[in-house]
Design an enzyme around this catalytic site. Structure first.
Site, PDB file in Angstrom:
ATOM      1  N   HIS A 164       1.122  -0.936   0.045  1.00  0.00           N
ATOM      2  CA  HIS A 164      -0.314  -0.006  -0.274  1.00  0.00           C
ATOM      3  C   HIS A 164       0.984   1.602   0.154  1.00  0.00           C
ATOM      4  CE1 HIS A 164      -2.537   3.371   1.504  1.00  0.00           C
ATOM      5  NE2 HIS A 164      -3.819   2.405   1.111  1.00  0.00           N
TER       6      HIS A 164
ATOM      7  N   GLU B 136      -3.736   2.470  -7.748  1.00  0.00           N
ATOM      8  CA  GLU B 136      -4.761   3.966  -7.255  1.00  0.00           C
ATOM      9  C   GLU B 136      -3.489   4.959  -6.609  1.00  0.00           C
ATOM     10  OE1 GLU B 136      -6.073   2.994  -2.900  1.00  0.00           O
ATOM     11  OE2 GLU B 136      -3.513   1.764  -2.146  1.00  0.00           O
TER      12      GLU B 136
END
EC number: 5.3.1.1
Length: 231
Positions: free
Chosen positions: A93, A141
């Site tokens: 992430h 993302e």
């Protein structure tokens, strides 16, 4: 992992742990069961066992380390999360980056243990290289949109369409879109552009009515799939 993929990342908000974290998991499970949709929750390591014992939906860790079992104080290994009750984990992430070799080591062990995996990337150019490591899914993302309330599906749709082109280069890996996803329309657009699902965090975890938001997400995903002829 089943399409549509809806992944709720708890992060470490006030609603992410303790009684409120458990209540959130029950809300997510209720929506999942009512809509016959698999919704994944990625929870803090301290909550994996508590959540996994309480709900039937998939529970993920938010991170795993690629180190082997042994003298690695503070490490969270694939073996530890499986023992705690997790079905899989996020990796890389934008708030918890990993080296490529660490991800490769972790993913190999996760596959042997039967764990699912979602590797995050911050640009579409990295989708195919990460997919070559054979995670269950790649989540693209743009970090500048994370938590912004401005969805990638509307602000930068080319990220998703380009990522779709890239994921097609590697068989057997799903594509998830994330960053700023806040509404059912955002989910609908992201999946109409070709993604297999979406990842979200603050839109759910900080919502006054998380159940309502989740229902909108699922309805948007189902509408997109029906129009694509997939449900």
């Amino acid at each position: 992992m089943k399409v549509p993929i809806i992944l709720v990342n708890y992060k470490v908000y006030e609603t992410s742990y303790g009684k409120r974290g458990l209540e959130m998991a029950k809300i997510v499970e209720k929506v999942a069961l009512e809509t016959s949709t698999e919704i994944i929750v990625a929870v803090p390591a301290t909550m994996i066992t508590r959540v996994a014992e309480m709900v039937s939906i998939p529970v993920y860790a938010q991170h795993v380390d690629g180190v082997p079992e042994g003298a690695h104080t503070g490490a969270i290994t694939p073996e530890l999360i499986k023992d705690a009750g997790a079905r899989g984990s996020l990796l890389n992430h934008s708030e918890k980056r990993m080296r490529m070799d660490e991800m490769d080591d972790a993913l190999k062990r996760m596959r042997k243990l039967g764990l699912e995996s979602v590797v995050c990337v911050d640009r579409y150019e990295l989708v195919a290289p990460m997919a070559l490591l054979k995670p269950t899914a790649v989540l693209v993302e743009p970090p500048e949109l994370i938590g912004s309330g401005i969805s990638v599906s509307k602000a930068r749709p080319e990220v998703i369409t380009s990522a779709v082109d890239e994921i097609r280069k590697v068989e057997g890996v799903y594509l998830v879109a994330g960053a700023g996803i806040t509404s059912g329309e955002d989910v609908y657009v992201a999946m109409k552009l070709g993604s297999d699902g979406v990842g979200a965090a603050s839109a759910i975890m900080k919502a006054k009515e998380p159940q309502k938001v989740l229902l909108e997400f699922v309805n948007g995903a189902i509408r997109a799939l029906e129009e694509r002829g997939g449900r």
